[in-house]
Design a protein around this motif. Sequence first.
Motif, PDB file in Angstrom:
ATOM      1  N   ILE A 310     -43.268 -10.328 -40.269  1.00  0.00           N
ATOM      2  CA  ILE A 310     -44.077  -9.387 -40.825  1.00  0.00           C
ATOM      3  C   ILE A 310     -43.306  -8.194 -41.427  1.00  0.00           C
ATOM      4  CG2 ILE A 310     -46.046  -8.315 -40.997  1.00  0.00           C
ATOM      5  CD1 ILE A 310     -46.935 -10.139 -38.346  1.00  0.00           C
ATOM      6  N   PRO A 311     -43.144  -7.971 -42.600  1.00  0.00           N
ATOM      7  CA  PRO A 311     -42.144  -6.624 -43.349  1.00  0.00           C
ATOM      8  C   PRO A 311     -42.748  -5.407 -42.175  1.00  0.00           C
ATOM      9  CG  PRO A 311     -42.585  -7.994 -44.872  1.00  0.00           C
ATOM     10  CD  PRO A 311     -43.440  -8.632 -43.952  1.00  0.00           C
ATOM     11  N   ASP A 312     -44.085  -5.346 -42.206  1.00  0.00           N
ATOM     12  CA  ASP A 312     -44.687  -4.010 -41.581  1.00  0.00           C
ATOM     13  C   ASP A 312     -44.241  -3.918 -40.065  1.00  0.00           C
ATOM     14  OD1 ASP A 312     -45.152  -2.634 -43.903  1.00  0.00           O
ATOM     15  OD2 ASP A 312     -47.490  -2.836 -43.513  1.00  0.00           O
ATOM     16  N   PHE A 313     -44.060  -5.075 -39.606  1.00  0.00           N
ATOM     17  CA  PHE A 313     -43.496  -4.928 -37.994  1.00  0.00           C
ATOM     18  C   PHE A 313     -42.174  -4.333 -38.143  1.00  0.00           C
ATOM     19  CE2 PHE A 313     -41.053  -6.799 -34.471  1.00  0.00           C
ATOM     20  CZ  PHE A 313     -41.997  -6.096 -33.536  1.00  0.00           C
ATOM     21  N   ASN A 314     -41.643  -4.852 -38.890  1.00  0.00           N
ATOM     22  CA  ASN A 314     -39.999  -4.433 -38.918  1.00  0.00           C
ATOM     23  C   ASN A 314     -40.079  -2.806 -39.265  1.00  0.00           C
ATOM     24  OD1 ASN A 314     -38.909  -6.870 -38.269  1.00  0.00           O
ATOM     25  ND2 ASN A 314     -39.183  -7.514 -40.647  1.00  0.00           N
ATOM     26  N   ARG A 315     -40.614  -2.436 -39.980  1.00  0.00           N
ATOM     27  CA  ARG A 315     -40.861  -1.142 -40.341  1.00  0.00           C
ATOM     28  C   ARG A 315     -41.215  -0.326 -39.181  1.00  0.00           C
ATOM     29  NH1 ARG A 315     -44.793   0.123 -45.207  1.00  0.00           N
ATOM     30  NH2 ARG A 315     -43.815   2.088 -45.292  1.00  0.00           N
ATOM     31  N   ASP A 320     -34.883   2.957 -37.836  1.00  0.00           N
ATOM     32  CA  ASP A 320     -34.787   3.324 -39.290  1.00  0.00           C
ATOM     33  C   ASP A 320     -35.816   2.783 -40.117  1.00  0.00           C
ATOM     34  OD1 ASP A 320     -33.604   0.979 -39.007  1.00  0.00           O
ATOM     35  OD2 ASP A 320     -31.211   1.817 -40.155  1.00  0.00           O
ATOM     36  N   GLY A 321     -36.909   2.054 -39.705  1.00  0.00           N
ATOM     37  CA  GLY A 321     -37.729   1.440 -40.378  1.00  0.00           C
ATOM     38  C   GLY A 321     -38.344   2.148 -41.680  1.00  0.00           C
ATOM     39  N   MET A 322     -38.659   3.306 -41.115  1.00  0.00           N
ATOM     40  CA  MET A 322     -39.380   4.105 -42.406  1.00  0.00           C
ATOM     41  C   MET A 322     -38.602   5.563 -42.068  1.00  0.00           C
ATOM     42  SD  MET A 322     -43.445   3.561 -41.865  1.00  0.00           S
ATOM     43  CE  MET A 322     -43.531   3.313 -39.962  1.00  0.00           C
ATOM     44  N   THR A 323     -38.636   6.264 -43.319  1.00  0.00           N
ATOM     45  CA  THR A 323     -38.288   7.394 -43.462  1.00  0.00           C
ATOM     46  C   THR A 323     -39.619   8.295 -43.073  1.00  0.00           C
ATOM     47  OG1 THR A 323     -38.893   7.754 -45.844  1.00  0.00           O
ATOM     48  CG2 THR A 323     -36.460   6.939 -45.357  1.00  0.00           C
TER      49      THR A 323
END
Length: 359
Positions: A310-315, A320-323
Motif C-alpha cells: 500500500i503506497p500510503d503505508f510506506n508514506r 522520509d515518506g512525506m515532506t
Amino acid sequence: MEEITPTPGPLYDAVQNTPTALWNDSSDLNELRQSISFGAVGATCNPVIAYTTIANNPEIWAQRIRAIANEHPTWGESEIGWQAVKDMSVEAAKLLEPTFEREKARNGRLSIQTDPRFHRNAEALADQAEEFHNLAPNIVVKVPATKTGIEAIEEATYRGVSINVTVSFSVPQAVRSAEAIERGLKRREAEGLAVDKMGPVVTIMVGRLDDWLKHVVARDGIFIDNSALEWAGIAAFKKAYAIFQERGFRSRLLSAAFRNVNQWAEFQGGDVVVSPPFKWQKLINDSDYEFVPRMDHAVEEKYLEQLRRIPDFNRAYEEDGMTVEEFDSFGPTRKTLRQFLQADADLDALVRDIIVPAP
C-alpha cells in the motif's frame, strides 16, 4: 482535592508496573473519575469529544450554555460553545492536579485542542495555544501536524506552552513535530527560560491510519491479507518510538484513535502515553488479561510485507515518506480536519438550538 479510590485490574497493574501512562480519551468528568481509578494520569478533549459530551449531557450543559450566553449578551454561538469547552477542560484539569503535583508536572495533564478553523494560520494557533495554556497549570494544548501547525508548534513551545501534537498519523509527522518541539525548547533555554515543568507529547492516531488504509485497499482494489490492516498504526508507532529513543527527543509519543485492544497491549512497557476511550478501558480492566511488556516486540514481518503493498503505508511508515509540505494532502489529515471542522459546526448548531430554541 478530590480523592479517588483505585480500581484494581489489568489497566491499573500495567500503570503501576511500567512507565506506560494511561490517559482517558474524554474530558467527561464521570468517565474521568473512573479512569483515574484505573490509573489514568491524563485526559483529552477535542471538538468531537466536546460536542459529544455536551450533546449527551443536556441536563447539565443546556443550563450552563444559557448561563454563558446571559453573561455575555453580545457573543455568538462559536464564542459561547468554546467557552463551554474551556470550562469543561478547566474542571477536568482540576481532577488531575493531584497527579500533576505528585509527579512533578510529567503527568496529570488535561489536553485541550485549538480551534480547527485556525488550521491555516500559525500565529492564530500559537496565540490560542498560549491562551489555553494559561487556563490551568496542567494544560497541554493540541496543535495539528500540518505544515502550518509545525510552525505553530515551535512558536507555542518557545512561549512555554506544553504541546500535544494532533492530526498526526505517521512517522514523518511525529518526527518533524518532535524536532519542532526541540527547536522551541532550545530557543527557551538559550534565553534562560524554564523548560522543566513542560510536558510535550506527540500523538500518532494509530486507528485512523488503519481506517484510512482499509479505505485505500477497498478503493484501489489492492489484494492483501486483511489481518495486516490491524497492524499498520502499531507498526508506525513502534518505528517512531525507536527514533524518539535513539535521538533523545524530550516529547513522549501518545497513541490515540483506539480501534482494538492490541493498540493498548502492544505499547505496554514503553515510555509512552496510551489514550483509549473509557469503554475500552472498562473492557480491559474488567477482563482477566495479564499484561506483558510488548513495546520492544517488533511487528511480524509477514504483516509488514503485506502492508508495503500500500503506497500510503510506506508514506506513513518511512521517516522520509512525506515532506512537511505533503502532510496537508495526506488522506487521514484531510479526513480528520474535516471531521473536527464539522464538529465545530455541530457545536455551533447545538448552542443555537439552546439559546434560540425553535418555536
